[in-house]
Write a protein that holds these residues in place. Structure first.
Motif, PDB file in Angstrom:
ATOM      1  N   ILE B  20       0.986  -1.070  -0.067  1.00  0.00           N
ATOM      2  CA  ILE B  20      -0.131   0.081  -0.041  1.00  0.00           C
ATOM      3  C   ILE B  20       1.020   1.287  -0.006  1.00  0.00           C
ATOM      4  CG2 ILE B  20      -1.275   1.490   1.655  1.00  0.00           C
ATOM      5  CD1 ILE B  20      -3.166  -0.893   1.846  1.00  0.00           C
ATOM      6  N   GLY B  21       0.405   2.439  -0.650  1.00  0.00           N
ATOM      7  CA  GLY B  21       1.261   3.340  -0.540  1.00  0.00           C
ATOM      8  C   GLY B  21       0.703   4.534  -1.321  1.00  0.00           C
ATOM      9  N   ASN B  22       1.127   5.767  -1.287  1.00  0.00           N
ATOM     10  CA  ASN B  22       0.869   6.829  -2.282  1.00  0.00           C
ATOM     11  C   ASN B  22       1.316   6.393  -3.913  1.00  0.00           C
ATOM     12  OD1 ASN B  22       2.135   8.898   0.217  1.00  0.00           O
ATOM     13  ND2 ASN B  22       0.220   9.519  -0.796  1.00  0.00           N
ATOM     14  N   PRO B  23       0.722   7.047  -4.677  1.00  0.00           N
ATOM     15  CA  PRO B  23       1.008   6.712  -6.032  1.00  0.00           C
ATOM     16  C   PRO B  23       2.608   7.038  -6.630  1.00  0.00           C
ATOM     17  CG  PRO B  23      -1.156   8.186  -6.158  1.00  0.00           C
ATOM     18  CD  PRO B  23      -0.547   8.307  -4.402  1.00  0.00           C
ATOM     19  N   ASN B  24       2.871   6.281  -7.283  1.00  0.00           N
ATOM     20  CA  ASN B  24       4.159   6.179  -8.021  1.00  0.00           C
ATOM     21  C   ASN B  24       5.385   6.286  -6.899  1.00  0.00           C
ATOM     22  OD1 ASN B  24       5.645   6.628 -10.437  1.00  0.00           O
ATOM     23  ND2 ASN B  24       5.790   8.606 -10.394  1.00  0.00           N
ATOM     24  N   VAL B  25       5.262   5.458  -5.878  1.00  0.00           N
ATOM     25  CA  VAL B  25       6.397   5.390  -5.004  1.00  0.00           C
ATOM     26  C   VAL B  25       7.056   4.061  -5.333  1.00  0.00           C
ATOM     27  CG1 VAL B  25       5.122   6.723  -3.296  1.00  0.00           C
ATOM     28  CG2 VAL B  25       4.750   4.241  -3.251  1.00  0.00           C
ATOM     29  N   GLY B  26       6.711   3.137  -6.017  1.00  0.00           N
ATOM     30  CA  GLY B  26       7.627   2.042  -6.187  1.00  0.00           C
ATOM     31  C   GLY B  26       6.890   0.818  -5.900  1.00  0.00           C
ATOM     32  N   LYS B  27       5.557   0.788  -5.637  1.00  0.00           N
ATOM     33  CA  LYS B  27       4.889  -0.653  -4.946  1.00  0.00           C
ATOM     34  C   LYS B  27       5.214  -1.718  -5.937  1.00  0.00           C
ATOM     35  CE  LYS B  27       1.079   1.567  -4.768  1.00  0.00           C
ATOM     36  NZ  LYS B  27       1.503   3.133  -4.946  1.00  0.00           N
TER      37      LYS B  27
END
Lengths: 243, 663
Positions: B20-27
């Motif tokens: 899970i995470g903000n968009p465009n962080v490298g998930k």
């Protein structure tokens, strides 16, 4: 959804002691007289004869002695002139009155026909500090909505060269300039949430990178592009490099 | 913790790991590293629109890893955010990996606080450490870990730095010990609401706070789990609490969270004032510059034209078609004549020979088109597109195009799915989900169906038009873009709903990693081969049979008046249009073959190119439209696009004739 009345009631608060105290002290009658003299002077009517001709002046003629006794005006060869103290008092009153008119029309979109009454009340109660803040907030306006001049205050004199308001829409910053967000004036909650989730919150520091073809701003380490309409709802205090 | 372990072993349950995470962080990068499975990774927010699942293992523990679309807040706003939030509700026995952009601590911690509130075990992966360091952001990870009471790992996922520590940490993942109190009135309401709530996979406290924030997307859960009286009571509590504040509760709650993240950041991070004037930074600025942005866009398009159109669709296709595969009838090339000769000697049955190497032979047409014509173009396009994606250029293009999009009732964000449509219309139709309003999604789906050619088709179009007068390509571009804007403009008036605000995060311009581009291009080529080649073969088989039984001729005869009178095209073009419905690139490949054989004049090439570009989307895309918007809408879209294509093609043909233009 909540209805409006409910919320308004919950915010209602009784007058505090200071308010009650001030309400007694204000001598509104004298204030009105000084204002009338000021306005007539703006129209070039400064003699007792002028006053007699224009109906508005009669009330002053009736009270001339009272004003003289309070050392607010003096009479010289039929000319009514303010003393230094009277001049200052009248100027401040006019300033507060007309700034209030500006605030009510510009900021709150109250129709011009309905601004007179509240302005007449505000002019008696605003402190100098509050007046200057309003003046700065509005961008040191030079005229009231009716086009009459607003006497400049201390805050305006400091900025005689560059008239820069303190709080301006973000969209008014030039590319490269920085601002601290003061408030976000939107009623649309989705907008607010979206802005918030991108790090655009009150107290945050934003830099405007470009304004065309789309506004691009910088918050923290994020570059965000957004519509003009959105950017104009974000209000900031400009930050200059020397503080 | 030992308790959890015991329970797990006895039940032999597979634990979920949710990224899970903000968009465009490298998930997706981390998903790839954990599972060894490739999912598309790009440098713009919203690459992942669907959930991917994969498996990972460590020390005999098996996990299912779930990659989710990026979110900004666990209070969802768009469809993809609901998708992500719902996973937290549905997947029991999960560990969350919050993947974060280290440069953006405030936004990271806003999500972290909500995860802590939910009392789900999680670990925090602070990705893109290199970029944070470059910007002189120093984070005290030990302190952060201690304050949050959860494990924190700094990584640079793209180069696999620090990522080896993630899997071993999963077993030790625990709920965060970080707690903070809201305003007393809110706390009071939370306590009261908790009393009415059933058990959730996440803490009751967090559900109560979501309810207070008036998260409408929760309604479906409440309907399922609560009695009407319970809901009524909760509504009452919310109503009472609302009266206490001048602002909506959501804003009050958010404000308190932000104050808390600020407090945390002050404790753990030192941000030195850094000069931010690197080359990439400036290059990124120029790409969206009001003046320089346009010539750069033209330069990018020209580069693509030369690389995909001239080089791949011209030189490379000529080589493969002419020299390698060739034509059995004409005796050119190597492979096709060779196979034809071999077949003649071993299987002397005319039907089988025709089936494999005849006019509609599986090898002479199906395989040849797929490998000799389409593959080189697709490969070149995907390579070029990969560079665009990974550099972060595409969001900048959205800024340049925002105004134009506004005419069509869209905003700049719509550029992303539309451009993605150049890769594959079907996939792009799914990615329309990143748009915020149903109206915009509908518009984009319509425009994708109408005017966006897919990669191979675009390459073929560029290649074929490259042989014409230089302005032919621009006529094509002008007509197609013009049609899209016109249709968008009208549809904007007809489709109810609103255009949402344009807010788009612009990722930093980065030097693309050649490795990632190579991997991505290969993955896409593999996808192409797996998806397209069977359809090419099926389509050829279909053509072969309807040709054999004479239906093809009937259809041609039926279409001939339209083809001849309106478009001035030979009847054989009908085949290409039919095949274009099965796969657009197949149709275009057929046209290319006809042009190569000299069956089409230059004017005819342009008319057929315009018409087939606007013509029906392929079957796969139609299915996606049905899935996303329903059968009725899909049929309406198809009927409109079909008619529109022929009208525009006809008008162009008429104009060319009337003006006496010879290309």
């Amino acid at each position: 959804m909540i209805d409006k009345d409910e919320r308004d009631q919950s915010l209602e608060s009784p007058l505090c002691d200071i308010c009650k105290h001030h309400a007694v002290e204000i001598d509104t009658e004298i204030d009105e007289l000084l204002e009338t003299i000021w306005v007539l002077r703006e129209k070039g009517k400064v003699t007792e004869n002028h006053y007699r001709e224009s109906g508005a002046g009669n009330v002053i003629l009736d009270n001339l002695d009272r004003l003289k006794k309070m050392n607010l005006i003096y009479l010289k060869e039929g000319h009514v002139t303010f003393t230094d103290g009277g001049e200052k008092h009248a100027r401040d009153l006019i300033r507060r009155h007309r700034l209030t008119e500006r605030m009510l029309t510009d900021l709150f979109d109250i129709p011009r026909g309905r601004i007179e009454a509240p302005s007449c009340q505000f002019e008696h109660i605003l402190s100098e500090e509050v007046t200057d803040s309003i003046c700065s907030f509005l961008g040191h306006p030079s005229t009231c909505p009716h086009g009459r001049p607003i006497p400049p205050g201390e805050c305006c004199k400091k900025l005689t060269k560059t008239i820069t308001p303190l709080v301006i829409p973000l969209v008014d910053l030039m590319p490269g300039e920085k601002g601290r967000i003061v408030f976000i004036a939107t009623k649309d909650r989705r907008r607010l949430r979206r802005l918030s989730s991108l790090g655009i919150n009150p107290e945050g520091i934003v830099t405007v990178n470009q304004k065309l073809p789309t506004v691009v701003i910088h918050v923290d380490e994020t570059e965000i592009a957004m519509d003009h309409a959105l950017v104009s709802e974000i209000y900031v205090k400009r930050i200059t490099d020397n503080g | 913790m030992s308790f959890i372990k015991q329970k797990k072993k006895s039940e032999e349950q597979i634990k979920n790991i949710i990224l899970i995470g903000n968009p465009n962080v490298g998930k997706s990068v981390i998903f790839g590293i954990l599972t060894g499975q490739y999912v598309v990774v790009s440098n713009y927010p919203g690459t992942t629109v669907e959930i991917s699942r994969g498996n990972a293992g460590f020390h005999g523990n098996k996990y299912q890893v779930i990659d989710t679309p990026g979110i900004a807040n666990l209070l969802p706003m768009s469809t993809d955010e609901v998708v992500t939030r719902d996973i937290l509700f549905e997947e029991k026995d999960s560990v969350i990996i919050q993947v974060a952009d280290s440069k953006n601590l405030a936004r990271t911690l806003l999500i972290t606080l909500q995860l802590a509130e939910m009392k789900i075990p999680f670990i925090l992966v602070m990705n893109m450490m290199d970029e944070a360091r470059e910007r002189r952001i120093n984070i005290d990870f030990k302190k952060l870990s201690k304050m949050l009471g959860t494990q924190v790992f700094p990584t640079v996922a793209i180069s696999r730095t620090g990522t080896d520590k993630i899997l071993p940490a999963i077993e030790k993942a625990d709920v965060s010990t970080y707690e903070f109190k809201y305003d007393p009135f809110i706390e009071d309401a939370v306590k009261k609401i908790e009393g009415y709530l059933p058990d959730f996979p996440i803490s009751k406290r967090s559900v109560a706070i979501m309810l207070l924030s008036e998260d409408m997307s929760l309604n479906k859960w409440l309907d399922e789990k609560l009695t009407p009286q319970g809901r009524e009571e909760i509504q009452g509590i919310i109503r009472d609490t609302r009266k206490r504040y001048p602002d909506p509760l959501e804003i009050v709650i958010n404000k308190e969270r932000l104050q808390n993240t600020d407090r945390l950041i002050k404790e753990v991070a030192v941000i030195e004032k850094a000069p931010r004037k690197g080359f990439m930074y400036n290059a990124g600025r120029i790409c969206m510059h009001p003046v320089w942005g346009v010539p750069i866009l033209i330069a990018v398009l020209t580069l693509m034209y030369f690389f995909v159109g001239k080089f791949a669709a011209g030189t490379v296709v000529d080589f493969f078609m002419g020299t390698v595969f060739g034509n059995a009838v004409e005796g050119t090339g190597i492979i096709n004549p060779f196979i034809a000769r071999v077949l003649e000697s071993i299987i002397p049955i005319k039907f089988v020979q025709d089936l494999l190497v005849g006019e509609y032979g599986l090898i002479s047409v199906g395989i040849t088109y797929a490998i000799a014509i389409v593959l080189p173009i697709v490969a070149a396009f995907f390579f070029f597109f990969g560079i665009l994606e990974d550099s972060g250029y595409l969001p900048r293009l959205a800024i340049i195009a925002n105004r134009v999009c506004k005419w069509a009732g869209l905003n700049g964000k719509a550029v992303l799915p539309l451009i993605l449509g150049l890769g594959c219309g079907a996939m792009a139709t799914i990615s329309a989900r990143i748009l915020d309003s149903p109206k915009e999604r509908m518009l984009v789906i319509l425009l994708l169906a109408l005017g966006v050619p897919c990669s191979a088709q675009l390459g073929l179009i560029m290649g074929m038009l490259a042989g014409l007068k230089s302005y032919a390509f621009f006529i094509w571009l002008f007509i197609v873009l013009g049609s899209m804007i016109l249709v968008g403009f009208i549809a904007n008036k007809l489709i109810p709903g609103e255009t949402s605000d344009f807010i788009l995060e612009i990722p930093p311009l980065r030097f693309p990693s050649l490795k990632n581009i190579a991997v991505k291009t290969l993955a896409r080529i593999e996808w192409y081969l797996r998806e397209a080649v069977p359809i090419f073969l099926l389509a050829t088989l279909f053509l072969f049979f309807i040709d054999k039984v004479g239906i093809l001729q009937i259809i041609r005869d039926m279409a001939a008046p339209v083809m001849a009178k309106i478009l001035s095209l030979p009847p054989e073009v009908t085949d290409s249009f039919m095949m274009g419905f099965l796969r657009r690139d197949y149709g275009a490949a057929g046209l290319l073959e006809m042009a190569r054989k000299g069956m089409l004049s230059n004017n005819q090439i342009l008319v057929s190119m315009v018409t087939i570009t606007l013509f029906l989307p392929c079957v796969a895309q139609m299915f996606v439209i049905i899935k996303e918007k329903g059968l009725k809408t899909a049929v309406a879209v198809a009927a409109f696009v079909f008619t529109f294509a022929f009208i525009v093609g006809g008008l162009l043909n008429f104009a060319l004739n009337a003006l006496g233009v010879v290309l």
